[in-house]
Design a protein around this motif. Sequence first.
Motif, PDB file in Angstrom:
ATOM      1  N   GLY A  10     -40.296 -19.828 -32.280  1.00 19.16           N
ATOM      2  CA  GLY A  10     -38.853 -20.046 -32.307  1.00 19.16           C
ATOM      3  C   GLY A  10     -38.450 -21.172 -33.239  1.00 19.16           C
ATOM      4  O   GLY A  10     -37.394 -21.127 -33.874  1.00 19.16           O
ATOM      5  N   PHE A  11     -39.309 -22.200 -33.360  1.00 16.01           N
ATOM      6  CA  PHE A  11     -38.964 -23.336 -34.211  1.00 16.01           C
ATOM      7  C   PHE A  11     -38.978 -22.978 -35.695  1.00 16.01           C
ATOM      8  O   PHE A  11     -38.351 -23.659 -36.509  1.00 16.01           O
ATOM      9  N   VAL A  12     -39.657 -21.895 -36.074  1.00 18.19           N
ATOM     10  CA  VAL A  12     -39.618 -21.432 -37.464  1.00 18.19           C
ATOM     11  C   VAL A  12     -38.171 -21.170 -37.881  1.00 18.19           C
ATOM     12  O   VAL A  12     -37.772 -21.410 -39.029  1.00 18.19           O
ATOM     13  N   ALA A  13     -37.373 -20.676 -36.937  1.00 17.36           N
ATOM     14  CA  ALA A  13     -35.964 -20.407 -37.237  1.00 17.36           C
ATOM     15  C   ALA A  13     -35.236 -21.681 -37.641  1.00 17.36           C
ATOM     16  O   ALA A  13     -34.379 -21.671 -38.536  1.00 17.36           O
ATOM     17  N   VAL A  14     -35.562 -22.786 -37.001  1.00 13.80           N
ATOM     18  CA  VAL A  14     -34.915 -24.062 -37.312  1.00 13.80           C
ATOM     19  C   VAL A  14     -35.189 -24.459 -38.763  1.00 13.80           C
ATOM     20  O   VAL A  14     -34.294 -24.934 -39.480  1.00 13.80           O
ATOM     21  N   LEU A  15     -36.418 -24.254 -39.207  1.00 12.46           N
ATOM     22  CA  LEU A  15     -36.766 -24.579 -40.594  1.00 12.46           C
ATOM     23  C   LEU A  15     -35.995 -23.697 -41.569  1.00 12.46           C
ATOM     24  O   LEU A  15     -35.541 -24.162 -42.622  1.00 12.46           O
ATOM     25  N   LEU A  16     -35.836 -22.433 -41.216  1.00 13.35           N
ATOM     26  CA  LEU A  16     -35.074 -21.529 -42.083  1.00 13.35           C
ATOM     27  C   LEU A  16     -33.596 -21.902 -42.093  1.00 13.35           C
ATOM     28  O   LEU A  16     -32.944 -21.867 -43.145  1.00 13.35           O
ATOM     29  N   TRP A  17     -33.063 -22.284 -40.935  1.00 12.41           N
ATOM     30  CA  TRP A  17     -31.644 -22.643 -40.867  1.00 12.41           C
ATOM     31  C   TRP A  17     -31.344 -23.939 -41.599  1.00 12.41           C
ATOM     32  O   TRP A  17     -30.177 -24.213 -41.908  1.00 12.41           O
ATOM     33  N   TYR A 226     -35.144 -13.101 -35.483  1.00 11.94           N
ATOM     34  CA  TYR A 226     -36.224 -12.449 -34.745  1.00 11.94           C
ATOM     35  C   TYR A 226     -37.163 -13.478 -34.120  1.00 11.94           C
ATOM     36  O   TYR A 226     -37.562 -13.341 -32.959  1.00 11.94           O
ATOM     37  N   VAL A 227     -37.482 -14.526 -34.876  1.00 17.93           N
ATOM     38  CA  VAL A 227     -38.359 -15.551 -34.307  1.00 17.93           C
ATOM     39  C   VAL A 227     -37.611 -16.401 -33.274  1.00 17.93           C
ATOM     40  O   VAL A 227     -38.201 -16.854 -32.290  1.00 17.93           O
ATOM     41  N   TRP A 228     -36.315 -16.613 -33.478  1.00 20.96           N
ATOM     42  CA  TRP A 228     -35.524 -17.369 -32.511  1.00 20.96           C
ATOM     43  C   TRP A 228     -35.408 -16.608 -31.191  1.00 20.96           C
ATOM     44  O   TRP A 228     -35.499 -17.190 -30.111  1.00 20.96           O
ATOM     45  N   ASP A 229     -35.235 -15.304 -31.278  1.00 18.67           N
ATOM     46  CA  ASP A 229     -35.133 -14.488 -30.073  1.00 18.67           C
ATOM     47  C   ASP A 229     -36.409 -14.594 -29.233  1.00 18.67           C
ATOM     48  O   ASP A 229     -36.354 -14.709 -28.007  1.00 18.67           O
ATOM     49  N   ILE A 230     -37.554 -14.572 -29.907  1.00 19.03           N
ATOM     50  CA  ILE A 230     -38.830 -14.728 -29.196  1.00 19.03           C
ATOM     51  C   ILE A 230     -38.881 -16.092 -28.514  1.00 19.03           C
ATOM     52  O   ILE A 230     -39.287 -16.228 -27.358  1.00 19.03           O
ATOM     53  N   GLY A 231     -38.450 -17.132 -29.227  1.00 17.48           N
ATOM     54  CA  GLY A 231     -38.508 -18.485 -28.691  1.00 17.48           C
ATOM     55  C   GLY A 231     -37.637 -18.697 -27.469  1.00 17.48           C
ATOM     56  O   GLY A 231     -38.091 -19.244 -26.455  1.00 17.48           O
ATOM     57  N   VAL A 232     -36.356 -18.264 -27.532  1.00 17.20           N
ATOM     58  CA  VAL A 232     -35.448 -18.542 -26.418  1.00 17.20           C
ATOM     59  C   VAL A 232     -35.741 -17.674 -25.204  1.00 17.20           C
ATOM     60  O   VAL A 232     -35.402 -18.034 -24.075  1.00 17.20           O
ATOM     61  N   LYS A 233     -36.380 -16.523 -25.405  1.00 21.17           N
ATOM     62  CA  LYS A 233     -36.653 -15.630 -24.279  1.00 21.17           C
ATOM     63  C   LYS A 233     -38.012 -15.890 -23.635  1.00 21.17           C
ATOM     64  O   LYS A 233     -38.187 -15.719 -22.436  1.00 21.17           O
ATOM     65  N   ARG A 234     -38.995 -16.317 -24.427  1.00 24.66           N
ATOM     66  CA  ARG A 234     -40.344 -16.473 -23.891  1.00 24.66           C
ATOM     67  C   ARG A 234     -40.865 -17.900 -23.932  1.00 24.66           C
ATOM     68  O   ARG A 234     -41.908 -18.201 -23.372  1.00 24.66           O
ATOM     69  N   SER A 244     -34.948 -28.930 -31.979  1.00 25.64           N
ATOM     70  CA  SER A 244     -34.129 -28.533 -33.118  1.00 25.64           C
ATOM     71  C   SER A 244     -33.329 -29.708 -33.682  1.00 25.64           C
ATOM     72  O   SER A 244     -32.521 -29.522 -34.590  1.00 25.64           O
ATOM     73  N   TYR A 245     -33.542 -30.909 -33.122  1.00 27.33           N
ATOM     74  CA  TYR A 245     -32.870 -32.099 -33.663  1.00 27.33           C
ATOM     75  C   TYR A 245     -33.156 -32.270 -35.155  1.00 27.33           C
ATOM     76  O   TYR A 245     -32.413 -32.939 -35.878  1.00 27.33           O
ATOM     77  N   ALA A 246     -34.260 -31.671 -35.616  1.00 29.26           N
ATOM     78  CA  ALA A 246     -34.606 -31.792 -37.030  1.00 29.26           C
ATOM     79  C   ALA A 246     -33.632 -31.042 -37.926  1.00 29.26           C
ATOM     80  O   ALA A 246     -33.487 -31.365 -39.109  1.00 29.26           O
TER      81      ALA A 246
END
Length: 288
Positions: A10-17, A226-234, A244-246
Amino acid sequence: MTRSRATAIGFVAVLLWALLALLTVGSAPVPPLLLNALCFTVGGLLGLVWVLATGGLAQLRGVRWPVYAFGTLGLFGYHALYFSALRLAPAAEAGLIAYLWPLLIVLFSGLLPGERLRSGHLLGAALAFAGAGLIITGGGGPGFQAQYLPGYGLALLCALTWSGYSVLSRRMGDAPTSSVAVFCLATAVASWGLHFMVEETVWPQDMLGWGATLALGLGPVGLAFYVWDIGVKRGDIQLLGTSSYAAPLLSTLVLVISGIAAPSWVLALSALLITGGALLAARASLSA
């Protein structure tokens, strides 16, 4: 899949955002709804290829229509607001306000069963909102510019929309991640329709603009969901939200390094307050 691995994914999404503001600026002067349509067409097709390749198409038949409606509204609403905010206000400042969502996730997640808020969460929220207030007021000096208030307001709505979507996604944990492809495609259809109704069509002006738009669709408005969905659900939703403070700090640094945002004490202090507030909330979650 373990909870820790899902959180890391899920944290991969933070890097992309962290690249979202930079690529949004690069896509100018494409209007917000058209940009939504282009990006989600790319992101949806990317997801469709993944669903077909992994044999996940059959899973989609069992997903209830309220789940599809919820996901579509979340993705459409956040990005329409975000793209509009960055067209109406400076990218770094509006982006920082939009990046209040990690902290809001922590606050809202306290409403979930088995979760509760602590004093560190509330103190972190106060610091982060002080940072947002500093942006809006310009530090109380001549930096205040009323014409940017609509953009800042839309950015705050962005933060509320994405944090609410992320927390409520936990309540829909039975929906497969492959359903995100449907969310993206439905968002693209809605965006195309509304664009032709209310906007003038302005395509990217050069290869840089087309490249930024394509990169948006593949990364921050594609793979990230897609990676964020995995993170918040599992994964650990409070740890994911607070780690995500980063995002605000990385996004601001990218804009300054690229020359889009000029460094200033107001921008630096605001970034530190918003980032520090989320970090403080993260410590409260980790110490629980």
